[in-house]
Design an enzyme around this catalytic site. Structure first.
Site, short mmCIF file in Angstrom:
data_model
loop_
_atom_site.label_atom_id
_atom_site.label_comp_id
_atom_site.label_asym_id
_atom_site.label_seq_id
_atom_site.Cartn_x
_atom_site.Cartn_y
_atom_site.Cartn_z
N CYS A 1 3.96 1.32 -2.16
CA CYS A 1 5.42 1.28 -2.37
C CYS A 1 5.75 1.70 -3.80
O CYS A 1 6.91 1.89 -4.14
CB CYS A 1 5.97 -0.12 -2.11
SG CYS A 1 5.58 -1.31 -3.41
N GLY B 1 0.73 -2.55 7.65
CA GLY B 1 1.38 -3.06 6.43
C GLY B 1 1.83 -4.49 6.70
O GLY B 1 1.42 -5.10 7.68
N HIS C 1 6.35 -6.65 0.17
CA HIS C 1 6.29 -6.09 -1.18
C HIS C 1 6.74 -7.09 -2.24
O HIS C 1 7.18 -6.70 -3.32
CB HIS C 1 7.01 -4.74 -1.20
CG HIS C 1 6.38 -3.83 -0.20
ND1 HIS C 1 5.24 -3.10 -0.47
CD2 HIS C 1 6.64 -3.66 1.12
CE1 HIS C 1 4.85 -2.48 0.63
NE2 HIS C 1 5.68 -2.81 1.61
N ASP D 1 11.10 -2.08 11.81
CA ASP D 1 10.30 -2.70 12.87
C ASP D 1 10.18 -4.22 12.75
O ASP D 1 10.18 -4.95 13.75
CB ASP D 1 8.90 -2.06 12.96
CG ASP D 1 8.08 -2.13 11.68
OD1 ASP D 1 8.63 -2.47 10.61
OD2 ASP D 1 6.87 -1.82 11.74
N THR E 1 6.42 4.44 3.40
CA THR E 1 5.19 4.52 2.60
C THR E 1 4.19 5.39 3.37
O THR E 1 4.43 5.75 4.52
CB THR E 1 4.58 3.12 2.38
OG1 THR E 1 4.16 2.61 3.65
CG2 THR E 1 5.58 2.17 1.74
N GLY F 1 2.57 1.84 11.84
CA GLY F 1 1.68 2.77 11.14
C GLY F 1 0.50 3.21 11.99
O GLY F 1 -0.07 4.27 11.76
N THR F 2 0.12 2.40 12.99
CA THR F 2 -1.06 2.72 13.80
C THR F 2 -0.69 3.13 15.22
O THR F 2 -1.27 4.05 15.77
CB THR F 2 -2.00 1.49 13.85
OG1 THR F 2 -2.26 1.08 12.50
CG2 THR F 2 -3.31 1.79 14.54
N ASP G 1 8.75 0.67 19.49
CA ASP G 1 8.32 0.07 18.22
C ASP G 1 7.34 1.02 17.54
O ASP G 1 6.24 1.25 18.04
CB ASP G 1 7.64 -1.28 18.56
CG ASP G 1 7.12 -2.00 17.32
OD1 ASP G 1 7.45 -1.59 16.21
OD2 ASP G 1 6.38 -3.00 17.50
N GLU H 1 1.21 -7.17 0.56
CA GLU H 1 0.62 -6.19 1.48
C GLU H 1 -0.73 -5.66 0.98
O GLU H 1 -1.59 -5.32 1.79
CB GLU H 1 1.62 -5.03 1.70
CG GLU H 1 1.12 -3.97 2.63
CD GLU H 1 2.19 -2.96 3.06
OE1 GLU H 1 3.25 -3.37 3.59
OE2 GLU H 1 1.97 -1.75 2.86
C1 BMX Z 1 5.26 -1.35 5.18
C2 BMX Z 1 6.56 -0.56 5.29
C3 BMX Z 1 7.60 -1.43 6.03
C4 BMX Z 1 7.07 -1.92 7.39
C5 BMX Z 1 5.76 -2.65 7.19
C6 BMX Z 1 5.10 -3.03 8.51
C7 BMX Z 1 6.69 1.90 5.62
C8 BMX Z 1 6.23 3.07 6.46
N1 BMX Z 1 6.27 0.68 6.01
O1 BMX Z 1 5.41 -2.40 4.29
O2 BMX Z 1 8.80 -0.74 6.19
O3 BMX Z 1 8.03 -2.78 7.99
O4 BMX Z 1 4.83 -1.80 6.47
O5 BMX Z 1 4.76 -1.86 9.21
O6 BMX Z 1 7.42 2.09 4.67
P1 BMX Z 1 3.52 -1.67 10.22
O7 BMX Z 1 3.12 -0.25 10.09
O8 BMX Z 1 2.45 -2.64 9.84
O9 BMX Z 1 4.10 -1.98 11.58
ZN ZN Z 2 4.29 -2.80 -2.27
#
Ligand code: BMX
Ligand code: ZN
Length: 324
Positions: free
Chosen positions: A178, A142, A166, A114, A86, A12-13, A9, A185
């Site tokens: 985005c 996100g 979004h 994810d 993003t 972003g973190t 999985d 978000e």
């Molecule tokens: C963002 C976008 C989604 C993702 C969501 C949760 C990117 C890199 N991310 O909205 O595709 O499903 O964050 O991601 O485009 P997480 O990083 O919080 O797990």
């Molecule tokens: Zn957005």
């Protein structure tokens, strides 16, 4: 011993991984910070994770049937490729994950968003088991979305559907990474909560919020949603407004989701909701006065049963769905 699948999985973190069996038990769990430099660093890390799990499985005689990967980003699941992402993940554009990993293994590789893999796990093994219509929101760095409608995973033409974080709740709201404005978000994700608080730190009054003010002065860039929740509980009025706005944004986003998909349950996961049942009470309070009652009233909001492992379990579960 049965069959096993590698689940990964990518958020972003952090990147969470494990070897998973069909009932969702996770073995040899590994959690690593997501490399911030380049996509090549992330790919190399994925290769290392996969190679080490393949050797472990050989040693322990676990029969592997596939590799499932859930990643933040807009993903062509048919080609096993990240098209764009993003800035929540650096350089996360045009990443042919399946092609890259298939140089090192013959196992089938399944790539999906994810939050979609999170929804697969909750639908197959968690809070959405036995339900035909459930929507999941992951509230982490996100906000991700995963939709099961009529028993099917909704992916759209190539896999880009369900970016529910979004949904715009304020056309004049903060710029989202985005490209749009005022997305859920920007208010209710970990980064959104921290950013909304950062904008208002100058309003903090040292007499009432000593710890917040000191923190701001010493670590202006390091503020996270964790501190904002702490200050909220300490009675800081600015943090109170930031959290209240997050709940409001999330509730309006959910109304759009409910009006669009008529789900019986919305399942929330991710660090923002983990161990915070009180958020559900507040969301329910708001929802009781919003939207079309026939649609909204019966919807049950729940926190994920599978917790932090849901994304990797759902990713791994793709190996069994493919073999059905
Ligand atoms: C963002 C976008 C989604 C993702 C969501 C949760 C990117 C890199 N991310 O909205 O595709 O499903 O964050 O991601 O485009 P997480 O990083 O919080 O797990
Ligand atoms: Zn957005």
């Amino acid at each position: 011993m049965g069959d096993f699948s590698i689940g990964i999985d990518i958020g972003g973190t952090k990147i969470a991984a494990g070897i998973v069996n069909k009932t969702g038990e996770v073995f040899h769990r590994k959690v690593t910070p997501t490399p911030k430099e380049t996509k090549m660093r992330v790919l190399e890390l994925l290769k290392d994770i996969v190679s080490s799990y393949i050797s472990i499985a050989e040693k322990e005689r676990m029969h592997l049937i596939g590799i499932g990967i859930g990643s933040a980003g807009q993903i062509n699941y048919k080609e096993g490729k990240i098209l764009t992402g993003t800035d929540n993940i650096q350089d996360w554009n045009d990443v042919a994950i399946s092609d890259y990993l298939s140089k090192y293994t013959d196992l089938p590789i399944f790539l999906d968003n994810d939050a979609t893999t999170f929804a697969i796990a909750e639908h197959q093994l968690g809070s959405g088991k036995g339900m035909s219509d459930v929507v999941c929101l992951t509230l982490g760095t996100g906000i991700g979305g995963g939709i099961i409608s009529g028993g099917n995973v909704i992916r759209g033409e190539w896999g880009g559907a369900a970016e529910l974080g979004h949904i715009t709740v304020n056309m004049d709201g903060p710029k989202c990474n985005c490209g749009s404005h005022g997305c859920v978000e920007t208010y209710a994700s970990g980064s959104g909560i921290a950013n909304r608080m950062k904008e208002r730190l100058h309003e903090l009054d040292t007499t009432t919020n000593e710890s917040a003010k000191t923190y701001f002065v010493e670590n202006p860039d390091k503020l996270t949603s964790k501190e904002v929740f702490q200050w909220y509980h300490d009675g800081c009025p600015i943090a109170d407004e930031v959290i209240d706005t997050a709940i409001k944004a999330l509730s309006y986003g959910m109304i759009t989701i409910i009006h669009t998909f008529n789900p019986s349950r919305i399942i929330l996961g991710g660090g923002i909701v983990e161990d915070r049942e009180w958020l559900i009470v507040k969301i329910n309070d708001r929802l009781s006065n919003l939207g079309m009652h026939a649609l909204v009233n019966p919807v049950d909001i729940q926190i994920s049963k599978l917790g932090y492992d849901a994304g990797l379990i759902g990713a791994a579960y793709q190996s069994w769905i493919a073999n059905k």
